[in-house]
Design a protein around this motif. Structure first.
Motif, PDB file in Angstrom:
ATOM      1  N   LEU A  78       0.603 -16.172  29.508  1.00 57.27           N
ATOM      2  CA  LEU A  78       1.343 -15.303  28.944  1.00 57.27           C
ATOM      3  C   LEU A  78       1.890 -14.946  30.636  1.00 57.27           C
ATOM      4  CD1 LEU A  78       1.022 -14.262  25.741  1.00 57.27           C
ATOM      5  CD2 LEU A  78       2.484 -16.717  27.094  1.00 57.27           C
ATOM      6  N   ALA A  79       3.103 -14.395  30.841  1.00 56.80           N
ATOM      7  CA  ALA A  79       3.335 -13.394  32.184  1.00 56.80           C
ATOM      8  C   ALA A  79       1.965 -12.338  32.281  1.00 56.80           C
ATOM      9  CB  ALA A  79       5.093 -12.187  31.795  1.00 56.80           C
ATOM     10  N   GLU A  80       1.706 -11.695  33.424  1.00 54.67           N
ATOM     11  CA  GLU A  80       1.735 -11.082  33.702  1.00 54.67           C
ATOM     12  C   GLU A  80       0.210 -11.346  33.717  1.00 54.67           C
ATOM     13  OE1 GLU A  80       2.918  -7.014  32.289  1.00 54.67           O
ATOM     14  OE2 GLU A  80       5.048  -7.717  33.145  1.00 54.67           O
ATOM     15  N   GLY A  81      -0.846 -12.214  32.931  1.00 50.82           N
ATOM     16  CA  GLY A  81      -1.970 -12.745  33.299  1.00 50.82           C
ATOM     17  C   GLY A  81      -2.485 -12.714  32.370  1.00 50.82           C
ATOM     18  N   ARG A  82      -1.438 -11.907  31.025  1.00 51.87           N
ATOM     19  CA  ARG A  82      -1.675 -12.142  29.572  1.00 51.87           C
ATOM     20  C   ARG A  82      -2.891 -12.772  28.529  1.00 51.87           C
ATOM     21  NH1 ARG A  82      -1.171  -7.211  27.124  1.00 51.87           N
ATOM     22  NH2 ARG A  82      -0.380  -8.033  25.186  1.00 51.87           N
ATOM     23  N   CYS A  83      -2.720 -13.664  27.198  1.00 52.26           N
ATOM     24  CA  CYS A  83      -3.428 -14.540  26.757  1.00 52.26           C
ATOM     25  C   CYS A  83      -2.605 -13.791  25.703  1.00 52.26           C
ATOM     26  CB  CYS A  83      -4.624 -14.983  26.537  1.00 52.26           C
ATOM     27  SG  CYS A  83      -5.495 -14.830  27.949  1.00 52.26           S
ATOM     28  N   LEU A  84      -2.044 -12.930  24.885  1.00 51.54           N
ATOM     29  CA  LEU A  84      -2.053 -12.817  23.571  1.00 51.54           C
ATOM     30  C   LEU A  84      -0.660 -11.848  23.929  1.00 51.54           C
ATOM     31  CD1 LEU A  84      -5.128 -11.573  21.685  1.00 51.54           C
ATOM     32  CD2 LEU A  84      -4.503 -13.790  21.601  1.00 51.54           C
ATOM     33  N   VAL A  85       0.194 -12.263  22.959  1.00 50.07           N
ATOM     34  CA  VAL A  85       2.093 -11.406  22.623  1.00 50.07           C
ATOM     35  C   VAL A  85       1.044 -10.161  21.499  1.00 50.07           C
ATOM     36  CG1 VAL A  85       3.620 -11.616  21.583  1.00 50.07           C
ATOM     37  CG2 VAL A  85       3.160 -13.732  22.831  1.00 50.07           C
ATOM     38  N   GLY A  86       2.131  -9.427  22.224  1.00 57.31           N
ATOM     39  CA  GLY A  86       1.467  -7.571  21.000  1.00 57.31           C
ATOM     40  C   GLY A  86       1.042  -6.917  21.658  1.00 57.31           C
ATOM     41  N   ALA A  87       0.623  -6.402  20.333  1.00 60.36           N
ATOM     42  CA  ALA A  87      -0.542  -4.722  20.660  1.00 60.36           C
ATOM     43  C   ALA A  87      -1.953  -5.953  20.697  1.00 60.36           C
ATOM     44  CB  ALA A  87      -0.624  -4.099  19.769  1.00 60.36           C
ATOM     45  N   THR A  88      -2.986  -5.403  21.767  1.00 60.00           N
ATOM     46  CA  THR A  88      -4.200  -5.503  21.541  1.00 60.00           C
ATOM     47  C   THR A  88      -4.948  -4.674  21.553  1.00 60.00           C
ATOM     48  OG1 THR A  88      -4.275  -5.827  23.870  1.00 60.00           O
ATOM     49  CG2 THR A  88      -3.701  -7.171  22.895  1.00 60.00           C
ATOM     50  N   ARG A  89      -6.120  -3.968  20.833  1.00 57.29           N
ATOM     51  CA  ARG A  89      -7.304  -3.420  20.763  1.00 57.29           C
ATOM     52  C   ARG A  89      -7.721  -3.184  22.363  1.00 57.29           C
ATOM     53  NH1 ARG A  89     -12.789  -4.228  17.273  1.00 57.29           N
ATOM     54  NH2 ARG A  89     -13.799  -2.695  18.437  1.00 57.29           N
ATOM     55  N   ALA A  90      -8.224  -2.064  22.266  1.00 50.58           N
ATOM     56  CA  ALA A  90      -8.778  -1.502  24.501  1.00 50.58           C
ATOM     57  C   ALA A  90     -10.219  -1.951  23.901  1.00 50.58           C
ATOM     58  CB  ALA A  90      -9.283  -0.058  23.852  1.00 50.58           C
ATOM     59  N   ILE A  91     -10.419  -2.697  25.018  1.00 53.89           N
ATOM     60  CA  ILE A  91     -11.946  -3.228  24.803  1.00 53.89           C
ATOM     61  C   ILE A  91     -13.159  -2.750  25.794  1.00 53.89           C
ATOM     62  CG2 ILE A  91     -13.527  -5.095  25.250  1.00 53.89           C
ATOM     63  CD1 ILE A  91     -11.392  -6.985  25.505  1.00 53.89           C
ATOM     64  N   ASP A  92     -13.193  -0.941  25.144  1.00 51.09           N
ATOM     65  CA  ASP A  92     -14.175  -0.021  25.852  1.00 51.09           C
ATOM     66  C   ASP A  92     -15.370   0.022  25.561  1.00 51.09           C
ATOM     67  OD1 ASP A  92     -14.006   0.299  23.093  1.00 51.09           O
ATOM     68  OD2 ASP A  92     -12.184   2.402  24.217  1.00 51.09           O
ATOM     69  N   TRP A  93     -16.115  -0.897  25.172  1.00 48.36           N
ATOM     70  CA  TRP A  93     -17.408  -0.710  25.180  1.00 48.36           C
ATOM     71  C   TRP A  93     -18.228  -2.120  25.923  1.00 48.36           C
ATOM     72  CZ3 TRP A  93     -14.194  -3.047  21.705  1.00 48.36           C
ATOM     73  CH2 TRP A  93     -14.456  -4.470  21.920  1.00 48.36           C
TER      74      TRP A  93
END
Length: 93
Positions: A78-93
């Motif tokens: 998708l635009a800006e190199g995203r793959c999923l539409v909408g809010a996603t969770r932080a991958i912070d582990w």
């Protein structure tokens, strides 16, 4: 990879899919995952995860009770190199 996590006790954990993708050699900084619980604390009916692949594609997966068996597909980014539409969770582990 997806089927292995789906068959495990971690089947409803977004982190488990991200960790499996990382173990398979994908770059964690190129991944997205949706929340695995609703705003009221219930397990989601459908969980999505994705990883940017190359310059224009994404490997996208969906699992959950509403999905039935796990589904994975390669889709255009998708635009800006995203793959999923909408809010996603932080991958912070």
């Amino acid at each position: 990879m997806t089927s292995g996590v789906w068959a495990s006790e971690q089947r409803a954990s977004g982190r488990a899919y991200i960790d499996a993708l990382t173990a398979a050699g994908f770059d964690k900084t190129a991944m997205q995952v949706t929340a695995d619980v609703t705003t009221v604390g219930n397990p989601v009916e459908s969980l999505q995860f994705a990883v940017r692949w190359g310059d224009g594609e994404c490997l996208v997966g969906q699992v959950g009770p509403s999905t039935g068996e796990p589904v994975t597909v390669v889709m255009p980014q998708l635009a800006e190199g995203r793959c999923l539409v909408g809010a996603t969770r932080a991958i912070d582990w």
